[in-house]
Design a protein around this motif. Sequence first.
Motif, PDB file in Angstrom:
ATOM      1  N   ASN A  16       0.826  -1.220   0.000  1.00 48.96           N
ATOM      2  CA  ASN A  16       0.000   0.000   0.000  1.00 48.96           C
ATOM      3  C   ASN A  16       0.852   1.259   0.000  1.00 48.96           C
ATOM      4  OD1 ASN A  16      -2.436  -1.506   0.148  1.00 48.96           O
ATOM      5  ND2 ASN A  16      -2.166  -1.732   2.355  1.00 48.96           N
ATOM      6  N   ALA A  17       1.846   1.271  -0.867  1.00 49.27           N
ATOM      7  CA  ALA A  17       2.746   2.420  -0.965  1.00 49.27           C
ATOM      8  C   ALA A  17       2.148   3.441  -1.928  1.00 49.27           C
ATOM      9  CB  ALA A  17       4.121   1.969  -1.447  1.00 49.27           C
ATOM     10  N   GLN A  18       1.814   4.587  -1.402  1.00 45.23           N
ATOM     11  CA  GLN A  18       1.234   5.635  -2.230  1.00 45.23           C
ATOM     12  C   GLN A  18       2.322   6.430  -2.939  1.00 45.23           C
ATOM     13  OE1 GLN A  18      -1.159   8.058   0.394  1.00 45.23           O
ATOM     14  NE2 GLN A  18      -2.898   6.648   0.294  1.00 45.23           N
ATOM     15  N   PHE A  19       2.017   6.866  -4.141  1.00 47.21           N
ATOM     16  CA  PHE A  19       2.863   7.809  -4.856  1.00 47.21           C
ATOM     17  C   PHE A  19       1.960   8.687  -5.708  1.00 47.21           C
ATOM     18  CE2 PHE A  19       2.422   4.104  -7.538  1.00 47.21           C
ATOM     19  CZ  PHE A  19       2.283   4.603  -8.836  1.00 47.21           C
ATOM     20  N   ILE A  20       2.504   9.770  -6.199  1.00 48.87           N
ATOM     21  CA  ILE A  20       1.725  10.741  -6.965  1.00 48.87           C
ATOM     22  C   ILE A  20       2.062  10.621  -8.446  1.00 48.87           C
ATOM     23  CG2 ILE A  20       1.204  13.195  -7.295  1.00 48.87           C
ATOM     24  CD1 ILE A  20       0.256  12.014  -4.625  1.00 48.87           C
ATOM     25  N   ARG A  21       1.038  10.680  -9.256  1.00 49.25           N
ATOM     26  CA  ARG A  21       1.257  10.705 -10.696  1.00 49.25           C
ATOM     27  C   ARG A  21       0.422  11.827 -11.299  1.00 49.25           C
ATOM     28  NH1 ARG A  21      -2.544   8.374 -14.050  1.00 49.25           N
ATOM     29  NH2 ARG A  21      -4.302   7.361 -13.008  1.00 49.25           N
ATOM     30  N   ILE A  22       0.897  12.298 -12.442  1.00 47.60           N
ATOM     31  CA  ILE A  22       0.263  13.411 -13.147  1.00 47.60           C
ATOM     32  C   ILE A  22      -0.385  12.870 -14.421  1.00 47.60           C
ATOM     33  CG2 ILE A  22       0.837  15.433 -14.580  1.00 47.60           C
ATOM     34  CD1 ILE A  22       0.646  16.196 -11.775  1.00 47.60           C
ATOM     35  N   SER A  23      -1.496  13.463 -14.804  1.00 47.35           N
ATOM     36  CA  SER A  23      -2.085  13.196 -16.110  1.00 47.35           C
ATOM     37  C   SER A  23      -2.503  14.525 -16.716  1.00 47.35           C
ATOM     38  CB  SER A  23      -3.289  12.265 -15.983  1.00 47.35           C
ATOM     39  OG  SER A  23      -4.257  12.833 -15.123  1.00 47.35           O
ATOM     40  N   ARG A  42       7.650   9.957  -8.551  1.00 45.31           N
ATOM     41  CA  ARG A  42       7.707   8.670  -7.854  1.00 45.31           C
ATOM     42  C   ARG A  42       9.094   8.385  -7.277  1.00 45.31           C
ATOM     43  NH1 ARG A  42       5.713   2.687 -10.030  1.00 45.31           N
ATOM     44  NH2 ARG A  42       7.460   1.576  -9.102  1.00 45.31           N
ATOM     45  N   ALA A  43      10.076   9.186  -7.631  1.00 43.84           N
ATOM     46  CA  ALA A  43      11.462   8.910  -7.234  1.00 43.84           C
ATOM     47  C   ALA A  43      11.639   8.732  -5.728  1.00 43.84           C
ATOM     48  CB  ALA A  43      12.388  10.007  -7.760  1.00 43.84           C
ATOM     49  N   PRO A  44      11.021   9.550  -4.855  1.00 40.97           N
ATOM     50  CA  PRO A  44      11.228   9.313  -3.415  1.00 40.97           C
ATOM     51  C   PRO A  44      10.809   7.918  -2.974  1.00 40.97           C
ATOM     52  CG  PRO A  44      10.331  11.509  -3.778  1.00 40.97           C
ATOM     53  CD  PRO A  44      10.263  10.803  -5.097  1.00 40.97           C
ATOM     54  N   LEU A  45       9.714   7.396  -3.530  1.00 40.04           N
ATOM     55  CA  LEU A  45       9.301   6.037  -3.177  1.00 40.04           C
ATOM     56  C   LEU A  45      10.307   5.020  -3.698  1.00 40.04           C
ATOM     57  CD1 LEU A  45       7.387   3.872  -2.119  1.00 40.04           C
ATOM     58  CD2 LEU A  45       6.055   4.121  -4.232  1.00 40.04           C
ATOM     59  N   ASP A  46      10.743   5.176  -4.928  1.00 33.78           N
ATOM     60  CA  ASP A  46      11.720   4.243  -5.482  1.00 33.78           C
ATOM     61  C   ASP A  46      13.019   4.262  -4.671  1.00 33.78           C
ATOM     62  OD1 ASP A  46       9.976   3.465  -7.488  1.00 33.78           O
ATOM     63  OD2 ASP A  46      10.656   5.014  -8.878  1.00 33.78           O
ATOM     64  N   GLN A  47      13.421   5.456  -4.210  1.00 35.16           N
ATOM     65  CA  GLN A  47      14.637   5.548  -3.394  1.00 35.16           C
ATOM     66  C   GLN A  47      14.457   4.851  -2.050  1.00 35.16           C
ATOM     67  OE1 GLN A  47      15.273   9.757  -3.247  1.00 35.16           O
ATOM     68  NE2 GLN A  47      15.852   9.903  -5.413  1.00 35.16           N
ATOM     69  N   PHE A  93      10.121   8.112   8.341  1.00 37.62           N
ATOM     70  CA  PHE A  93      10.851   9.266   7.818  1.00 37.62           C
ATOM     71  C   PHE A  93      10.063   9.846   6.660  1.00 37.62           C
ATOM     72  CE2 PHE A  93      12.279   5.477   5.687  1.00 37.62           C
ATOM     73  CZ  PHE A  93      12.434   5.823   4.352  1.00 37.62           C
ATOM     74  N   LYS A  94      10.451  11.033   6.246  1.00 33.70           N
ATOM     75  CA  LYS A  94       9.729  11.754   5.197  1.00 33.70           C
ATOM     76  C   LYS A  94      10.613  11.970   3.982  1.00 33.70           C
ATOM     77  CE  LYS A  94       6.310  14.251   7.953  1.00 33.70           C
ATOM     78  NZ  LYS A  94       5.601  15.536   8.134  1.00 33.70           N
ATOM     79  N   GLY A  95       9.977  12.358   2.919  1.00 37.68           N
ATOM     80  CA  GLY A  95      10.670  12.753   1.698  1.00 37.68           C
ATOM     81  C   GLY A  95       9.834  13.793   0.984  1.00 37.68           C
ATOM     82  N   ALA A  96      10.458  14.635   0.217  1.00 38.46           N
ATOM     83  CA  ALA A  96       9.743  15.687  -0.500  1.00 38.46           C
ATOM     84  C   ALA A  96      10.290  15.793  -1.912  1.00 38.46           C
ATOM     85  CB  ALA A  96       9.880  17.031   0.225  1.00 38.46           C
ATOM     86  N   VAL A  97       9.428  16.232  -2.831  1.00 39.11           N
ATOM     87  CA  VAL A  97       9.875  16.454  -4.199  1.00 39.11           C
ATOM     88  C   VAL A  97       9.033  17.574  -4.807  1.00 39.11           C
ATOM     89  CG1 VAL A  97       8.328  14.684  -5.156  1.00 39.11           C
ATOM     90  CG2 VAL A  97      10.369  15.356  -6.427  1.00 39.11           C
ATOM     91  N   ASN A  98       9.705  18.476  -5.509  1.00 35.07           N
ATOM     92  CA  ASN A  98       9.054  19.560  -6.244  1.00 35.07           C
ATOM     93  C   ASN A  98       9.430  19.400  -7.708  1.00 35.07           C
ATOM     94  OD1 ASN A  98       8.157  21.169  -3.789  1.00 35.07           O
ATOM     95  ND2 ASN A  98      10.362  21.112  -3.459  1.00 35.07           N
ATOM     96  N   VAL A  99       8.436  19.210  -8.564  1.00 35.44           N
ATOM     97  CA  VAL A  99       8.698  18.906  -9.967  1.00 35.44           C
ATOM     98  C   VAL A  99       8.192  20.042 -10.851  1.00 35.44           C
ATOM     99  CG1 VAL A  99       8.318  17.277 -11.855  1.00 35.44           C
ATOM    100  CG2 VAL A  99       8.569  16.443  -9.510  1.00 35.44           C
TER     101      VAL A  99
END
Length: 614
Positions: free
Chosen positions: A406-413, A429-434, A493-499
Motif C-alpha cells: 500500500n505504498a502511495q505515490f503521486i502521478r500526473i495526467s 515517484r522517485a522518493p518512493l523508489d529511493q 521518515f519523510k521525503g519531498a519532491v518539487n517537480v
Amino acid sequence: MSDGRDMTGAPSGASGALWRLPGFTEVRELGAGAQGRVVLARHDEGGGPVAIKYLARRDGDVPEVERLRDEAAMLSRVTDEHVVRLYRFVTSRHGAALVMEAVDGVSLGRLLAETAPLEPEAALAILKGSLLGLAAAHAVGVVHRDYKPANVVVRGDGLSKLIDFGIAAPAGEGSRSGTPAYMAPEQWRGEAASPATDVYAATCVFFECVTGDRPFRAEAAAGLMHRHLNEEVPVEDVPERLRDLVARGMAKEPGARPPGAEAFVAELESAAAEAYGADWERRGVRALAVAAVALAALFPLGAAAIGSGGAAVGVSAAGAASAAGSGVGAGAVSGGAAAGGGVMAATGAKVAVAVGAATVVAAGGGTAAYVAADRGEEPAVRPVAAVSTLNQSTPLPGRPALQVQNAQFIRISGLPDADLLRRVNTALRAPLDQAIQGLRRQVTGPVFGEANRPRCATVGSRAAVRYSGPRLVSVLYEFETRTCSVADEQPGFKGAVNVDLRTGRALTAADIFRDLGPNGLAALTRVMPDIGDAQRDCLPGGRLRRADLEPAQAGGAPIQVVFTRERAELTLVAPGLACGTFVVWPVPYSGIMNLIKPEVAALLPGASPSPERT
C-alpha cells in the motif's frame, strides 16, 4: 478578503440597495430581491469585471452577518481555476457585500436543456472540470453539498467552473441540506458530509449529461429518497464502457466510492482514455465550447462599456424574460439552500445581460456574472495530480522477499507531451523508489548477517500533494519500513519532491534558492520561525548548513523544501533523537520570495497574485 467599516460615505440609515463599495464602478444591475442585489462592476484599479452581491442589513441580523463572514473566510481559501473566486467580503452599518469573480460561460443546466444528452467525451470533460473544482474545496476541508447543473458554468472556451457554495460546510458536518435530485444517501439520512458526498452528486450530474435524464425521478421527495437510498443505479442507460465509473461514483455507502474528487479524477481519466482514446478531452472540450457559444446567440446584444477595453454590455427586457423563463441558473436556492442561505444565497432574481458578442447571466443564486465568448483560442488542459498505490513483492536471494505494501505515490495526467509526462511521473515517484532501494540495500548488506537475518522486509508510504499548479507540483511523502527485528526497527521518515511541469525536473535546493553560501543561508535562517530548543537541536551549531539542504551524496537532505498554496515549509525529513521527528519551519512567501530564484518564484502560488484580487 477584508472587512470594511462604513467606507462609502452613504447617509445614515441608507438601505442596502443604495450602498456602493468604493473602488468599483457599477456597470449594470443584474438582479434584485428581498435580500439585496447583484451587480456587474469594474474594479477601478485593476480594470477587470467583477460581480458584487449586496446584502441589505436589517436590525437584529448581526448573527447572520457573522455567519456570512465565517463562511466567506472558509470559501476564500478555495483558490482554483475551476472554482469561482470570492475576492472580498465587506460589512458596514448599511449591509454586507461579496465581491466575486466574473466568470465566462453559461450554466450547465441551460446547456443540458438545449443539447442533452451530451457526447460522452463532452460529459467526461464536464465531470473532470467539476471534480477538479471540488478537489480544491476538499483540499481545504470544504464540502460543497449542493453540486448540480445550475452550479456549473461552461465557459466559451469549453472549460467549466464551479459556482454557488451557498450551503457548503466543513467536512464532517451533517444535515439534510442539498438538492434532492443529486443528494447522496448519507445526506438523506442527515449524516456527516464528506468529499465522497460531492463525488455522488457529481456522478449524478454526469449520468444526466450522458443520458439526458436524471438517474432517479419521483413525484414526491419521499419517493426520491427511497430510490437514492435503496434502488440500484440504472447503469444500463449509460454507455457500456462508462458503467463501472458511474457505479463506483454512485455507490450507496460513502466508503465504497472514491474517497474524494481528486481520486475520482484519476479513475475518470483512465476509463475515458481506455474507452475513447488519448485525445478524448480535447474533443470533449471543443464540443462544449461549440455548445456554449451557440447558446450565447439566444440572448440579444446591447451596448454599454465595461472598462477601457470597451467590451459592450446591454440588456433587453425580452432577453431577461427569456432567461428567467427558461430557468437559467434555476434551482440555486432549492432544497436546503433556501432554508440555510449562505454566502451565495439568492437575491430572488434571474436576469440576462448581453456582453459584446456574448452573454452575461446573473444566476438565481446571484453567485456570479458569467460571460460566454468564443476567443478562438485552443482550450488549455491543466495537469491533474492524483494518488496511486503500489503493491509488489521482489525476491531477495537468501532473504525474505521485499514487500511493498500500500505504498502511495503521486502521478500526473493531462500533459499533452508523452515524453514530458513520463519524466514528470518518474520524478514524482522517485522518493518512493529511493525508499525501496534503500531498504533493499539495508537488508542485503552486511548489517544483517546469518545470525540476525531479517524476518521481513516491508515498505509503505503515504503521499500528499501539498501544491498542484499548472507549472509545479510539490509532494510530501511519509515512509515506514520494517524488518521485523525489533532492535533494528527505524522510526518513520519523510521525503519531498518539487517537480517543474515544464521540464520534468525535480528541483533541488540549489535550483530553488538564489544563494546557498553563508550569506544566503543566514538570510534563510532569519526567516525561519524560532521554535526554541528544538530548532537549536535540529540545526547543528544552531545554524543552517548547505549540507542540511543539499548533501553532496545521494539519498536526500535532512531538511527539504515543500511548497503549499499559502507558504513554503522547511521540513525535517530525517528522524533524529536530539530534536524529535518531522519538525516543520513554515515560512510565508512574503518572507522567502526574495531568496528564491525568479524562474522558480514564477512557478509558485504566492508569486503573482491576480491583479483583480482585492
